[in-house]
Scaffold this active site. Sequence first.
Site, PDB file in Angstrom:
ATOM      1  N   GLY A  55       0.846  -1.197   0.000  1.00  0.00           N
ATOM      2  CA  GLY A  55       0.000   0.000   0.000  1.00  0.00           C
ATOM      3  C   GLY A  55       0.876   1.239   0.000  1.00  0.00           C
ATOM      4  O   GLY A  55       2.067   1.156   0.306  1.00  0.00           O
ATOM      5  N   CYS A  82       5.288  -6.103   1.569  1.00  0.00           N
ATOM      6  CA  CYS A  82       5.643  -4.678   1.519  1.00  0.00           C
ATOM      7  C   CYS A  82       4.973  -3.902   2.668  1.00  0.00           C
ATOM      8  O   CYS A  82       5.299  -4.134   3.817  1.00  0.00           O
ATOM      9  CB  CYS A  82       5.315  -4.095   0.145  1.00  0.00           C
ATOM     10  N   TYR A  83       4.018  -3.020   2.376  1.00  0.00           N
ATOM     11  CA  TYR A  83       3.330  -2.313   3.464  1.00  0.00           C
ATOM     12  C   TYR A  83       2.777  -3.326   4.467  1.00  0.00           C
ATOM     13  O   TYR A  83       2.839  -3.105   5.680  1.00  0.00           O
ATOM     14  CB  TYR A  83       2.191  -1.460   2.890  1.00  0.00           C
ATOM     15  N   HIS A 169       8.310  -7.683  -3.413  1.00  0.00           N
ATOM     16  CA  HIS A 169       7.037  -8.111  -3.998  1.00  0.00           C
ATOM     17  C   HIS A 169       7.176  -9.477  -4.674  1.00  0.00           C
ATOM     18  O   HIS A 169       7.602  -9.554  -5.827  1.00  0.00           O
ATOM     19  CB  HIS A 169       6.556  -7.075  -5.020  1.00  0.00           C
ATOM     20  N   GLU A 171       4.889 -11.193  -5.846  1.00  0.00           N
ATOM     21  CA  GLU A 171       3.851 -11.359  -6.874  1.00  0.00           C
ATOM     22  C   GLU A 171       4.273 -10.858  -8.251  1.00  0.00           C
ATOM     23  O   GLU A 171       3.671 -11.228  -9.255  1.00  0.00           O
ATOM     24  CB  GLU A 171       2.552 -10.658  -6.432  1.00  0.00           C
ATOM     25  N   SER A 223     -21.330 -11.237 -27.466  1.00  0.00           N
ATOM     26  CA  SER A 223     -20.576 -10.322 -28.327  1.00  0.00           C
ATOM     27  C   SER A 223     -19.555 -11.060 -29.177  1.00  0.00           C
ATOM     28  O   SER A 223     -19.006 -10.500 -30.113  1.00  0.00           O
ATOM     29  CB  SER A 223     -19.850  -9.301 -27.460  1.00  0.00           C
ATOM     30  N   GLY A 224     -19.274 -12.321 -28.812  1.00  0.00           N
ATOM     31  CA  GLY A 224     -18.217 -13.041 -29.515  1.00  0.00           C
ATOM     32  C   GLY A 224     -16.884 -12.894 -28.819  1.00  0.00           C
ATOM     33  O   GLY A 224     -15.913 -13.543 -29.173  1.00  0.00           O
ATOM     34  N   GLY A 225     -16.824 -12.026 -27.810  1.00  0.00           N
ATOM     35  CA  GLY A 225     -15.617 -11.897 -27.004  1.00  0.00           C
ATOM     36  C   GLY A 225     -15.490 -13.095 -26.071  1.00  0.00           C
ATOM     37  O   GLY A 225     -16.420 -13.902 -25.953  1.00  0.00           O
ATOM     38  N   VAL A 226     -14.335 -13.203 -25.406  1.00  0.00           N
ATOM     39  CA  VAL A 226     -14.076 -14.382 -24.579  1.00  0.00           C
ATOM     40  C   VAL A 226     -15.102 -14.504 -23.439  1.00  0.00           C
ATOM     41  O   VAL A 226     -15.686 -15.575 -23.233  1.00  0.00           O
ATOM     42  CB  VAL A 226     -12.661 -14.305 -23.949  1.00  0.00           C
ATOM     43  N   ASP A 227     -15.321 -13.414 -22.718  1.00  0.00           N
ATOM     44  CA  ASP A 227     -16.146 -13.513 -21.512  1.00  0.00           C
ATOM     45  C   ASP A 227     -17.596 -13.894 -21.827  1.00  0.00           C
ATOM     46  O   ASP A 227     -18.141 -14.825 -21.229  1.00  0.00           O
ATOM     47  CB  ASP A 227     -16.126 -12.194 -20.729  1.00  0.00           C
ATOM     48  N   SER A 228     -18.207 -13.185 -22.770  1.00  0.00           N
ATOM     49  CA  SER A 228     -19.613 -13.509 -23.020  1.00  0.00           C
ATOM     50  C   SER A 228     -19.735 -14.888 -23.686  1.00  0.00           C
ATOM     51  O   SER A 228     -20.716 -15.599 -23.458  1.00  0.00           O
ATOM     52  CB  SER A 228     -20.306 -12.420 -23.840  1.00  0.00           C
ATOM     53  N   SER A 229     -18.731 -15.287 -24.457  1.00  0.00           N
ATOM     54  CA  SER A 229     -18.803 -16.613 -25.086  1.00  0.00           C
ATOM     55  C   SER A 229     -18.724 -17.725 -24.035  1.00  0.00           C
ATOM     56  O   SER A 229     -19.486 -18.686 -24.078  1.00  0.00           O
ATOM     57  CB  SER A 229     -17.656 -16.809 -26.081  1.00  0.00           C
ATOM     58  N   LYS A 369      -9.185 -13.419 -15.927  1.00  0.00           N
ATOM     59  CA  LYS A 369      -9.257 -13.670 -17.373  1.00  0.00           C
ATOM     60  C   LYS A 369      -8.639 -15.023 -17.772  1.00  0.00           C
ATOM     61  O   LYS A 369      -9.215 -15.769 -18.557  1.00  0.00           O
ATOM     62  CB  LYS A 369      -8.519 -12.545 -18.100  1.00  0.00           C
TER      63      LYS A 369
END
Length: 513
Positions: A55, A82-83, A169, A171, A223-229, A369
Amino acid sequence: MAIDKILVLDFGGQYNQLIARRVRECNVYCEVHPYSMPIEKIKEYNPKGIIFTGGPNSVYEENSPLCSKAIFELNIPILGICYGSQLMAHILGGKVEHATVSEYGKTKLLLNNTSKLFKDIPNESICWMSHTDYISQIPDNFSITSSTKDCPVASMECESKKLYAVQYHPEVAHTEFGLKMINNFLYEVCNIENTWTMKEFAKNKIQEIKNKVKDGKVLCALSGGVDSSVAAVLLSKAVGKNLTCVFVDHGLLRKNEGDEVEQIFGKNGQYELNFIRVNAQKRFYEKLKGITEPEEKRKIIGEEFIRVFEEVSKELGEVDYLVQGTIYPDVIESGLGKSATIKSHHNVGGLPDVISFKEIIEPLRLLFKDEVRSVGLELGLPEYLVYRQPFPGPGLGIRIIGEITESKIKIVQDADFIFREEIKNAGLDKTLGQYFAALTNMQSVGVMGDERTYDYAIALRAVTTTDFMTADWAKIPYDVLEIISNRIVNEVRGVNRVLLDCTSKPPGTIEFE
Ligand code: XMP
């Protein structure tokens, strides 16, 4: 079997999502919650381990985000980053001070004991530092487990209480063994047993939706995008023909995209659902005539999209559930409510208030994602769709500078197709964050054969990015650029020049509008 969970408490660090993603990469379920989550809620959540993020504050300042001392008494392993590490020191009686030398960037890390956190990690490696405060005195019963040239306490721990703290970090990718350290925290310290896999997720989610929807009618804007598909496929597996997917082709899609979506989801596709393709191209072109201002284009496309969807859904009659492809980063970001509006984003998420329904179903709400992609592959979606790049809701409408015309759309579609094809041929498609062609509104003189031309310039935009908030322009090798440029000029009518956009974000944006 209940899965084991990790709780990530967010102290405002820029890498909070990244921490959660790394935990998930280790096949462990986690959620990000604000640092102020009450102890009672933490107990209820029942995590196998807790991670404090970094942070921007200093623990010793007034009004800095703190946690209650009681959290250290829960007998739950904690990793402070870190913080978060300074907070652990501060609250448990150590001391945190402003450092005379701030460390930033890649730093040599020297391990000096046999911590569980460092199992199978060499004594010398590279870590990523970013701090101006440091732990000058560790709390009682803690020991120092690593250091750097300018940071005497790069990590500390109290093994008996399972409290671990790292100043660097783990990550970020620049910390050489960062993922291994997180993995060690999860499996060596927290003893995670019941892991989180996308195969299980998909199976459970399908069953959960089945139980919930029963005979209800479900509507999905595809929409044909990854998420909605992926959301649509999950729903189709759960409710079959009770799902109707509406795909609005606004005529601003990439080359062949509309047909590809129809091939997968339409009546000859592999999924059992009702698929409606609305060919609304002409409507959109009509509305966009004469419009040159990008924000105005976005608004027109967004509004027209909703109108079309509204009309179709009215014809379909009453709906019980509406599906949305919301994913976890959207949830985290809207929860923190800190985004400034640079431009009005349009996607299929803006629909709920125009049609009546009982409830929204967001099957991907808890996924990052890369997890959404894994679910897509699990459920049989083709790779080219699953690994499709982000594509903005307003589509090519915002990749054409100036007025949108059908001939300009054809030019940008063809050029973009060649660009993407050659990037794939060069084996760069998995390393670049996003890449596409845009059509500048600039025409200039060229010569082809013995003829003078006065044609458009195509701009190639390619960036590397992990979070899409910042991006660097991609250094595509010259020989690849040469092939792309030659092909575009030779194969796309109306183009006589190819330009490369070498602007990072900021100050540019990823899109070219
Ligand atoms: P910018 O251009 O803001 O883009 O740097 C960041 C990312 O967001 C995508 N983008 C959109 N996605 N609806 C979307 O769903 C939109 O209106 C939109 N505008 C930009 C862009 O492609 C990039 O990945």
